[in-house]
Scaffold this active site. Structure first.
Site, short mmCIF file in Angstrom:
data_model
loop_
_atom_site.label_atom_id
_atom_site.label_comp_id
_atom_site.label_asym_id
_atom_site.label_seq_id
_atom_site.Cartn_x
_atom_site.Cartn_y
_atom_site.Cartn_z
N HIS A 12 82.72 34.39 25.41
CA HIS A 12 81.82 34.91 24.42
C HIS A 12 80.58 33.97 24.49
CE1 HIS A 12 80.33 35.77 20.34
NE2 HIS A 12 81.30 36.54 20.15
N LEU A 55 88.22 25.11 18.25
CA LEU A 55 86.85 24.43 18.19
C LEU A 55 85.49 25.24 17.69
CD1 LEU A 55 85.41 21.66 18.49
CD2 LEU A 55 84.50 22.57 21.06
#
Length: 335
Positions: A229, A125
């Protein structure tokens, strides 16, 4: 109008651009034209039904129908770990005690495992920066679950997603630098590339044979285990909204978390309804609905206004054209 559609070989330039923009650590989007080309060919054959279900890897593109611009990518891999192992570290809690001293200690260790064989994976994604607002990410993310819900028998009962681990602004990966690199004496990008292009035997050959005690690791490495992240935080929120939860597994290179959910418990899979299409010049609806076709081969998805009454959903001609459906066709709708 934003439309999610199947990717094919003609999308190579688009996919390569997205791979470059995704930056380091995005294992499923290597900056390698040959690997990406193979993936797009695999996607074409997957949507066409030319492969056994467990061999399929469906790649989806987010396209602006008016301009043809491709601004995002997502994917569903029907089964992982069948032809190549799916390695992870499992975080294991170990308790040791000494009754004579009245001491009880809890130690956390990282253990190499291969536990997810045959599971379906949702991943890849990624959206261009200027598309990360206005619901485009949610449309692309949920489209993967609409694809699964269209033909659930093509997918496993357990579904996972891996999220990219923490990297510093200059591209360094604390877990790789302090831990994984000790076992894999190469650049992170090379290990990343080999993970996607080889049988992963090098991981089995070089990975630690014994548990790694987390307490013995440098603080920068400990601090990022199981962390996402910064660019992956919105993706994590979308996964959690669908019912995905961390399952104690982390990536062996960057220590990013793995989350999982049972296929039929994924909110979009569970709540979307199969309805019959009707078309009108205008549609009155308070909020747009997530609408997709009801089969994998001709999969397309949009988020547009729709009026649901009984087993019928009324959409505009523009929406029907975007989905490539006619009156009387079956679609899946999540309001």
């Amino acid at each position: 109008m934003l439309v999610v559609r199947p990717a094919g070989p003609a999308d190579l330039d688009h996919l390569l651009e997205l791979a470059i923009l995704s930056g380091p650590g995005f294992t499923s989007l290597p900056e390698d034209p040959d690997q990406l080309s193979e993936r797009l060919e695999l996607g074409r054959d997957s949507f066409a039904g030319k492969l056994a279900p467990e061999q399929c890897w469906y790649t989806l593109m987010l396209e602006e129908s008016d301009t043809g611009d491709v601004d995002g990518v997502g994917s569903v891999k029907a089964a992982v770990g069948l032809n190549r192992p799916f390695f992870s570290f499992r975080l294991v809690n170990n308790t040791q005690s000494s009754p004579s001293l009245g001491v009880k200690l809890d130690h956390q260790t990282l253990v190499l495992v291969n536990e997810c064989t045959g599971w379906t994976e949702v991943g890849s994604l990624f959206l261009k920066a200027d598309r990360r607002k206005g619901g485009a990410g949610r449309l692309l993310s949920q489209s993967r679950y609409m694809l699964i819900g269209a033909q659930p028998d093509l997918f496993a009962e357990s579904v996972l997603a891996e999220l990219r681990g923490v990297f510093t602004p200059d591209g360094a990966c604390p877990f790789w630098d302090h831990v994984a690199h000790k076992f894999f004496p190469m650049e992170f990008d090379d290990a990343d590339r080999m993970t996607g292009s080889t049988d992963k035997q090098f991981i089995l050959d070089l990975s630690p044979r014994h548990p790694i005690y987390v307490e013995l690791l440098p603080e920068p490495a400990r601090a990022v285990i199981g962390k996402v992240h910064p660019q992956g935080v919105p993706a994590m929120a979308l996964l959690e909204s669908e019912g995905f939860r961390p399952n104690g597994l982390v990536d062996i290179f960057d220590a990013g978390p793995t989350v999982s959910c049972q296929r039929d418990n994924i909110r979009t899979v569970r709540d979307a309804r199969r309805l019959t299409v009707a078309i009108a010049d205008e549609v009155e609806a308070e909020l747009p609905a997530l609408i997709s076709t009801d089969n994998v081969a001709a999969f397309r998805a949009v988020r547009q206004k729709a009026a649901v009454e009984g087993d019928t959903v009324t959409v505009t001609r523009e929406t029907a054209d975007a989905l490539k459906v006619r009156p009387g066709a079956a679609v899946r709708v999540k309001t």
